[in-house]
Design an enzyme around this catalytic site. Structure first.
Site, PDB file in Angstrom:
ATOM      1  N   ASN A 151      -8.922  -1.503   3.581  1.00 56.06           N
ATOM      2  CA  ASN A 151      -8.945  -1.906   2.170  1.00 56.06           C
ATOM      3  C   ASN A 151      -7.703  -2.701   1.762  1.00 56.06           C
ATOM      4  O   ASN A 151      -7.591  -3.144   0.629  1.00 56.06           O
ATOM      5  CB  ASN A 151      -9.103  -0.672   1.266  1.00 56.06           C
ATOM      6  CG  ASN A 151      -7.899   0.247   1.316  1.00 56.06           C
ATOM      7  OD1 ASN A 151      -7.300   0.436   2.374  1.00 56.06           O
ATOM      8  ND2 ASN A 151      -7.522   0.810   0.179  1.00 56.06           N
ATOM      9  N   ASP A 166       0.869  -1.160   0.000  1.00 56.05           N
ATOM     10  CA  ASP A 166       0.000   0.000   0.000  1.00 56.05           C
ATOM     11  C   ASP A 166       0.918   1.225   0.000  1.00 56.05           C
ATOM     12  O   ASP A 166       2.097   1.118   0.361  1.00 56.05           O
ATOM     13  CB  ASP A 166      -0.878  -0.036   1.252  1.00 56.05           C
ATOM     14  CG  ASP A 166      -1.680   1.227   1.429  1.00 56.05           C
ATOM     15  OD1 ASP A 166      -2.321   1.661   0.466  1.00 56.05           O
ATOM     16  OD2 ASP A 166      -1.643   1.799   2.543  1.00 56.05           O
ATOM     17  N   SER A 200      -2.179   0.793  -4.716  1.00 58.83           N
ATOM     18  CA  SER A 200      -2.637   1.872  -3.850  1.00 58.83           C
ATOM     19  C   SER A 200      -4.033   2.377  -4.204  1.00 58.83           C
ATOM     20  O   SER A 200      -4.370   2.512  -5.387  1.00 58.83           O
ATOM     21  CB  SER A 200      -1.647   3.035  -3.916  1.00 58.83           C
ATOM     22  OG  SER A 200      -2.130   4.162  -3.219  1.00 58.83           O
ATOM     23  N   GLY A 201      -4.784   2.681  -3.170  1.00 58.36           N
ATOM     24  CA  GLY A 201      -6.047   3.386  -3.341  1.00 58.36           C
ATOM     25  C   GLY A 201      -5.820   4.876  -3.489  1.00 58.36           C
ATOM     26  O   GLY A 201      -6.771   5.651  -3.600  1.00 58.36           O
ATOM     27  N   ARG A 233     -14.625  11.988  -1.865  1.00 57.33           N
ATOM     28  CA  ARG A 233     -13.429  12.792  -1.623  1.00 57.33           C
ATOM     29  C   ARG A 233     -12.918  13.439  -2.912  1.00 57.33           C
ATOM     30  O   ARG A 233     -12.462  14.587  -2.910  1.00 57.33           O
ATOM     31  CB  ARG A 233     -12.340  11.927  -0.971  1.00 57.33           C
ATOM     32  CG  ARG A 233     -12.657  11.574   0.484  1.00 57.33           C
ATOM     33  CD  ARG A 233     -11.610  10.663   1.091  1.00 57.33           C
ATOM     34  NE  ARG A 233     -11.649   9.326   0.524  1.00 57.33           N
ATOM     35  CZ  ARG A 233     -10.785   8.370   0.821  1.00 57.33           C
ATOM     36  NH1 ARG A 233      -9.788   8.607   1.662  1.00 57.33           N
ATOM     37  NH2 ARG A 233     -10.893   7.176   0.290  1.00 57.33           N
ATOM     38  N   ASP A 253      -1.819  -0.860   5.741  1.00 55.93           N
ATOM     39  CA  ASP A 253      -2.256  -0.392   7.063  1.00 55.93           C
ATOM     40  C   ASP A 253      -3.767  -0.256   7.213  1.00 55.93           C
ATOM     41  O   ASP A 253      -4.270  -0.148   8.329  1.00 55.93           O
ATOM     42  CB  ASP A 253      -1.639   0.991   7.343  1.00 55.93           C
ATOM     43  CG  ASP A 253      -2.301   2.086   6.529  1.00 55.93           C
ATOM     44  OD1 ASP A 253      -2.900   2.987   7.131  1.00 55.93           O
ATOM     45  OD2 ASP A 253      -2.235   2.039   5.289  1.00 55.93           O
ATOM     46  N   ASP A 262      -0.181   5.087   0.820  1.00 57.97           N
ATOM     47  CA  ASP A 262      -0.474   6.104   1.826  1.00 57.97           C
ATOM     48  C   ASP A 262      -0.492   5.510   3.229  1.00 57.97           C
ATOM     49  O   ASP A 262      -1.146   4.486   3.473  1.00 57.97           O
ATOM     50  CB  ASP A 262      -1.820   6.760   1.529  1.00 57.97           C
ATOM     51  CG  ASP A 262      -1.811   7.500   0.196  1.00 57.97           C
ATOM     52  OD1 ASP A 262      -2.239   8.651   0.159  1.00 57.97           O
ATOM     53  OD2 ASP A 262      -1.352   6.906  -0.816  1.00 57.97           O
ATOM     54  N   LYS A 318      -7.052  -4.630  -5.261  1.00 59.51           N
ATOM     55  CA  LYS A 318      -5.679  -4.884  -4.804  1.00 59.51           C
ATOM     56  C   LYS A 318      -5.389  -6.383  -4.771  1.00 59.51           C
ATOM     57  O   LYS A 318      -4.330  -6.835  -5.213  1.00 59.51           O
ATOM     58  CB  LYS A 318      -5.461  -4.278  -3.417  1.00 59.51           C
ATOM     59  CG  LYS A 318      -5.344  -2.766  -3.400  1.00 59.51           C
ATOM     60  CD  LYS A 318      -4.991  -2.273  -1.999  1.00 59.51           C
ATOM     61  CE  LYS A 318      -4.838  -0.768  -1.957  1.00 59.51           C
ATOM     62  NZ  LYS A 318      -4.326  -0.276  -0.671  1.00 59.51           N
ATOM     63  N   GLU A 365      -1.701  10.602   4.179  1.00 58.01           N
ATOM     64  CA  GLU A 365      -2.688  10.247   3.167  1.00 58.01           C
ATOM     65  C   GLU A 365      -2.681  11.388   2.161  1.00 58.01           C
ATOM     66  O   GLU A 365      -3.076  12.519   2.477  1.00 58.01           O
ATOM     67  CB  GLU A 365      -4.079  10.075   3.795  1.00 58.01           C
ATOM     68  CG  GLU A 365      -4.184   8.919   4.776  1.00 58.01           C
ATOM     69  CD  GLU A 365      -4.200   7.562   4.088  1.00 58.01           C
ATOM     70  OE1 GLU A 365      -4.731   7.469   2.958  1.00 58.01           O
ATOM     71  OE2 GLU A 365      -3.671   6.601   4.680  1.00 58.01           O
TER      72      GLU A 365
END
Length: 404
Positions: A356, A197, A285-286, A242, A353, A199, A330, A206
């Site tokens: 997700n 991941d 990554s999201g 967001r 972390d 962020d 992912k 983030e």
């Protein structure tokens, strides 16, 4: 008279000195003794050596006599233990079965940490075969102490309750220590791919929150981010909400944020070593591809899969392009990368972390919750909360003496 087969365990202890093992095994060779097993450990120039031999009744007495003379000459202690054929056969039958690696990691490890881990091992009916320190030697004075400490235990036996053992190990987090529990099999020794991941894992922020601050909507976006990372709302829905709040932000802001990203402790050291030993590395990554590609260029990641923000006339539109990289995606990407690399998913590692990240953590052979949210840490089998990303190297069994 028929010669009987005898199996003898020889244990030697004393000050280490050049040629000791050579002089002892020379005696065994002279009498054609067959070495069934041998192992040695050295702590601060104090040696412990174990040799298991097979010989015959007409030679065993002379072998032990000459070894005793040699031990006296070398000023070392020697002990002989007869082993029955049934005991030896039982030992051989357990070879390679139910073996595990337990890694104890922290800024500073104490006798209390080791006592709690070894007690948990004993209570599960497991036996310790070997213990070794993976980090460098500890300085004598506290102010000179190395910034991290790691000990690895090799154990075997029939595990009574993995869940109970994991719970006891997780409780060590309150004492600022992390414990990894892995089956010692062919896949643990042949990891090939590690997926991260981004962020709050590779970077200590983030990015979407950083963008929101520049757009003047920081509080609103952070509230949505925290709720999503705790698993309280759907990631895809939170992502859309967001992104919409970022509408109108100038893209030049992204370059400024990228140049000032707070990099997680240990990232550079970890990537240097992983590349040196041939691992493939991926960012799943999201977050956003712009920042993933920045890290790829700076640290040498092999793959980046993240979300693409739509831009028109130099400003963010509040929309995104393509499929959202959420938890499901992912895990799917991890499987696809394994297929591309021609490896089993058991040879893959995932590090993250947030909620997700759980699908890819459970998909990989080794899933590590890194400084994770409580829900993630409670679900993942492995976690690191005490030191930086280079702690992952110790979960892979790498020693400082090899790394440096």
């Amino acid at each position: 008279m028929k010669k009987q087969v005898e199996i003898i365990q020889i244990n030697i202890a004393g000050a280490d000195q050049p040629g000791m093992t050579a002089s002892l095994t020379e005696i065994l060779a002279r009498y054609d003794a067959f070495i069934l097993d041998i192992g040695q450990a050295n702590i601060h120039q104090s040696l412990t050596l174990g040799i298991l031999i097979k010989t015959t009744s007409d030679k065993s007495g002379q072998i032990m006599k000459e070894l005793l003379f040699k031990a006296s000459e070398l000023n070392i202690n020697i002990r002989f233990t007869p082993i029955s054929e049934d005991e030896y056969t039982d030992w051989v039958s357990r070879q390679g079965k139910n073996r595990y690696i337990i890694t104890l990691l922290g800024r500073k490890l104490t006798a209390e940490h080791i006592s709690l881990v070894t007690s948990a091992i004993t209570d599960q009916g497991l036996n310790i075969d070997a213990i070794k320190r993976l980090t460098g030697r500890v300085p004598l004075h506290e102010d000179e102490r190395a910034p991290k400490s790691c000990i690895e235990f090799s154990v075997r036996g029939s595990l009574l309750s993995k869940q109970e053992l994991q719970e006891r190990f997780m409780a060590l987090a309150d004492l600022e220590a992390d414990v990894s529990f892995q089956r010692d099999d062919i896949y643990r020794r042949s990891r090939r791919l590690i997926c991260f991941d981004m962020d709050s894992t590779l970077i200590e922020t983030e990015v979407i929150d950083e963008l929101a601050d520049r757009a003047g909507v920081g509080a609103e976006v952070r509230a949505i981010t925290e709720s999503a990372m705790r698993g309280e709302i759907d990631f895809c829905e939170s992502f859309k909400r967001r992104c919409e709040l970022l509408k109108g932000l100038d893209v030049s802001v992204m370059e400024d944020i990228a140049r000032n990203l707070p990099i997680t402790e240990g990232l550079e050291r970890m990537m240097t070593v992983l590349k040196r030993v041939g691992y493939k590395t991926a960012i799943l990554s999201g977050g956003f591809t712009y920042f993933g590609n920045y890290l790829k260029q700076r640290y040498g990641f092999d793959f980046v899969y993240a979300n693409e923000l739509e831009v028109e006339n130099g400003k963010l539109t509040g929309r995104y392009l393509g499929e959202i990289v959420d938890g499901r995606r992912k895990a799917e990407l991890l499987r696809l990368l394994c297929q591309f690399e021609g490896i089993n998913t058991a040879q893959a590692i995932a590090v993250g972390d947030g909620a997700n990240d759980l699908p890819m953590l459970s998909q990989a052979g080794l899933g590590i919750a890194f400084h994770a949210k409580p829900k993630v840490k409670a679900t993942a089998e492995q976690s690191i909360s005490t030191i930086g990303l280079d702690g992952i190297l110790y979960f892979l069994g790498l020693k400082d003496s090899w790394i440096e």
